[in-house]
Design an enzyme around this catalytic site. Structure first.
Site, PDB file in Angstrom:
ATOM      1  N   HIS A  36      15.467  48.425  32.658  1.00  0.00           N
ATOM      2  CA  HIS A  36      14.242  48.338  32.359  1.00  0.00           C
ATOM      3  C   HIS A  36      13.707  47.412  33.210  1.00  0.00           C
ATOM      4  O   HIS A  36      12.778  47.192  33.110  1.00  0.00           O
ATOM      5  CB  HIS A  36      14.387  47.190  30.936  1.00  0.00           C
ATOM      6  CG  HIS A  36      14.817  45.181  31.699  1.00  0.00           C
ATOM      7  ND1 HIS A  36      14.185  44.723  31.624  1.00  0.00           N
ATOM      8  CD2 HIS A  36      16.102  44.797  31.926  1.00  0.00           C
ATOM      9  CE1 HIS A  36      14.651  43.274  32.199  1.00  0.00           C
ATOM     10  NE2 HIS A  36      15.657  43.812  32.039  1.00  0.00           N
ATOM     11  N   THR A  85      31.083  51.859  21.485  1.00  0.00           N
ATOM     12  CA  THR A  85      30.505  52.352  21.383  1.00  0.00           C
ATOM     13  C   THR A  85      29.013  53.232  22.710  1.00  0.00           C
ATOM     14  O   THR A  85      28.395  52.008  22.364  1.00  0.00           O
ATOM     15  CB  THR A  85      29.672  52.850  20.143  1.00  0.00           C
ATOM     16  OG1 THR A  85      30.724  53.010  19.118  1.00  0.00           O
ATOM     17  CG2 THR A  85      28.927  54.206  19.976  1.00  0.00           C
ATOM     18  N   GLN A 112      16.641  44.608  41.115  1.00  0.00           N
ATOM     19  CA  GLN A 112      15.150  45.019  41.478  1.00  0.00           C
ATOM     20  C   GLN A 112      14.908  45.684  42.928  1.00  0.00           C
ATOM     21  O   GLN A 112      13.983  46.079  42.954  1.00  0.00           O
ATOM     22  CB  GLN A 112      15.086  43.131  42.132  1.00  0.00           C
ATOM     23  CG  GLN A 112      14.934  42.186  41.155  1.00  0.00           C
ATOM     24  CD  GLN A 112      13.934  42.045  40.580  1.00  0.00           C
ATOM     25  OE1 GLN A 112      13.463  42.996  40.407  1.00  0.00           O
ATOM     26  NE2 GLN A 112      14.657  41.232  38.921  1.00  0.00           N
ATOM     27  N   CYS A 129      15.143  34.364  34.217  1.00  0.00           N
ATOM     28  CA  CYS A 129      16.693  33.645  33.730  1.00  0.00           C
ATOM     29  C   CYS A 129      16.563  32.850  33.674  1.00  0.00           C
ATOM     30  O   CYS A 129      17.502  31.761  33.179  1.00  0.00           O
ATOM     31  CB  CYS A 129      17.628  34.521  34.334  1.00  0.00           C
ATOM     32  SG  CYS A 129      18.240  36.438  33.892  1.00  0.00           S
ATOM     33  N   GLY A 136      22.402  44.529  33.470  1.00  0.00           N
ATOM     34  CA  GLY A 136      22.178  44.557  35.124  1.00  0.00           C
ATOM     35  C   GLY A 136      23.632  43.130  35.069  1.00  0.00           C
ATOM     36  O   GLY A 136      24.233  42.772  35.553  1.00  0.00           O
ATOM     37  N   THR A 137      23.669  42.524  33.843  1.00  0.00           N
ATOM     38  CA  THR A 137      24.502  41.127  33.702  1.00  0.00           C
ATOM     39  C   THR A 137      26.260  42.067  33.818  1.00  0.00           C
ATOM     40  O   THR A 137      26.495  41.588  33.918  1.00  0.00           O
ATOM     41  CB  THR A 137      23.744  40.160  32.677  1.00  0.00           C
ATOM     42  OG1 THR A 137      22.452  39.948  33.831  1.00  0.00           O
ATOM     43  CG2 THR A 137      25.190  39.419  32.100  1.00  0.00           C
ATOM     44  N   ASN A 192      15.671  38.367  43.415  1.00  0.00           N
ATOM     45  CA  ASN A 192      14.884  38.019  42.238  1.00  0.00           C
ATOM     46  C   ASN A 192      13.494  37.553  42.022  1.00  0.00           C
ATOM     47  O   ASN A 192      13.204  37.399  41.352  1.00  0.00           O
ATOM     48  CB  ASN A 192      15.544  38.102  41.463  1.00  0.00           C
ATOM     49  CG  ASN A 192      16.257  37.516  41.071  1.00  0.00           C
ATOM     50  OD1 ASN A 192      17.158  36.803  41.987  1.00  0.00           O
ATOM     51  ND2 ASN A 192      16.402  36.090  39.974  1.00  0.00           N
TER      52      ASN A 192
END
Length: 385
Positions: free
Chosen positions: A203, A239, A181, A327, A69-70, A153
């Site tokens: 995740h 990749t 979220q 975070c 997500g970041t 979040n």
């Protein structure tokens, strides 16, 4: 252990592990390689892209796989803003809500620090919502991008994204939303939402850490954040994580197939948990919107006690939760989200966030609520002495 920190991460689902396993073993090829092993990897990658696109209601070419997500937020905020300015040099401002995830806020600040942009922080009300009129007062011919998350979040508040996107579009400005979220719990059809870009992360959904995706409308000029071999149609070099892409597509499909029933069930459990905590701890303050919130989100402040001390007491009783965004773990500063909502800094330091996984049951939540009451009493007793 009763795990109530699903906003931080979730366990990988067995179906997801089974789907990705072949691409970690026999079909380990590089999707850019021009041989049979590479072709099998490439076919799996594009099948995963097709599936994610179908679930988001967009075209496959509009889905870019990222490391999470970041990165998806960075690519959206920096990439769209820089792309817009390249087309129209007047576009030198970005508007973001004051309670965005750091991935969005820091991306906006990097644009200001490194590229000369100005950042308009959109104020939120006491429940954490951005009013459309607040955005309308800010957005204009100099705005390159608006970014407001679907759901917060920390406190779980759901934003009026459809209305906000409409305001942005009336001013001719693209709209990005961080849906990390919300994925798996709220509808995320990008056409229905009216958004031009949307970020998700695996995740939070039952896929492994290290995979995410960005929907970005094909018409957008998007400046890449990573330069290299030009993978992902030139939008994200590197990749490709084929196994991760398969995992994300599988997790998103499973979550979407269960979403309506699972969200209603979890919201009912959440409401009962909130009511029980407020009954056992009358001083507790529920933060965020009382109804427009994520199904599994329940966040509180416990005035006059240390939130970190409550967390420690809860963990001793087998309940795992957090004081806010993962975070910001370890920070001694009050939550920027709660401060933006107008909560006093001393009260903000007492915050505890419970985010419920889909697997949780009523008996576990009853035990967890009782543990909250015991933990608060223990910490309050120490504070009084």
């Amino acid at each position: 252990m009763i795990y109530l920190d699903a906003a931080a991460t979730t366990p990988v689902r067995r179906e997801v592990l089974e789907a990705m396993w072949p691409f970690l073993t026999g079909d380990f090829g590089n999707a850019s390689s021009h041989h049979e092993l590479g072709a099998r990897a490439r076919d799996a990658l594009e099948a995963a892209r097709d599936e994610v696109a179908g679930l988001l209601g967009c075209r496959s070419a509009e889905v870019t796989f990222t490391s999470g997500g970041t990165e998806a937020d960075n690519l959206a905020v920096k990439g769209i803003a820089l792309g817009r300015r390249a087309v129209d040099p007047r576009r030198t401002r970005v508007a973001v809500s004051a309670i965005e995830h750091p991935a969005v806020l820091e991306s906006a600040r990097a644009l200001a620090r490194l590229h000369g942009f100005s950042v308009d922080a959109l104020a939120v009300d006491g429940e954490g919502r951005v009013a459309p009129e607040v955005l309308a007062a800010v957005v204009g011919p100099e705005t390159a991008l608006v970014s407001v998350m679907v759901a917060n979040n920390e406190v779980g508040t759901v934003q009026p994204v459809v209305e906000l996107a409409r305001v942005a579009h009336e001013a001719g400005v693209p709209f990005h939303t961080d849906a990390v979220q919300a994925a798996g719990w709220l509808p995320l059809d990008v056409r229905a939402l009216g958004v031009d870009a949307l970020s998700i992360s695996g995740h939070k959904l039952g896929a492994p850490k290290g995979i995410g995706a960005l929907y970005a409308a094909g018409r957008l000029a998007l400046e890449p954040v990573l330069d290299g071999g030009g993978q992902e149609r030139g939008r994200r070099s590197g990749t490709e994580n084929v196994a991760g892409a398969v995992a994300l597509a599988t997790a998103l499909r499973l979550a979407e197939s269960e979403r309506t029933t699972a969200a209603a069930r979890l919201a009912s459990l959440r409401d009962a948990f909130i009511a029980r905590v407020l009954e056992l701890v009358p001083d507790a303050i529920l933060t965020g919107h009382p109804t427009e919130r994520l199904p599994g989100s329940a966040s509180f402040c416990f005035p006059r006690v240390s939130g970190e001390s409550v967390l420690l007491e809860l963990e001793r009783r087998g309940v795992v939760c957090s004081s806010g965004s993962a975070c910001a773990a370890g920070s001694s500063e009050p939550s920027a989200v709660l401060l933006a909502m107008g909560i006093d800094p001393e009260v903000a330091l007492t915050s505890v966030r419970f985010t419920l996984p889909g697997s949780v049951g009523a008996p576990e939540l009853e035990r967890a609520a009782a543990a909250v009451g015991e933990a608060y009493a223990a910490v309050a007793g120490i504070a009084q002495r």
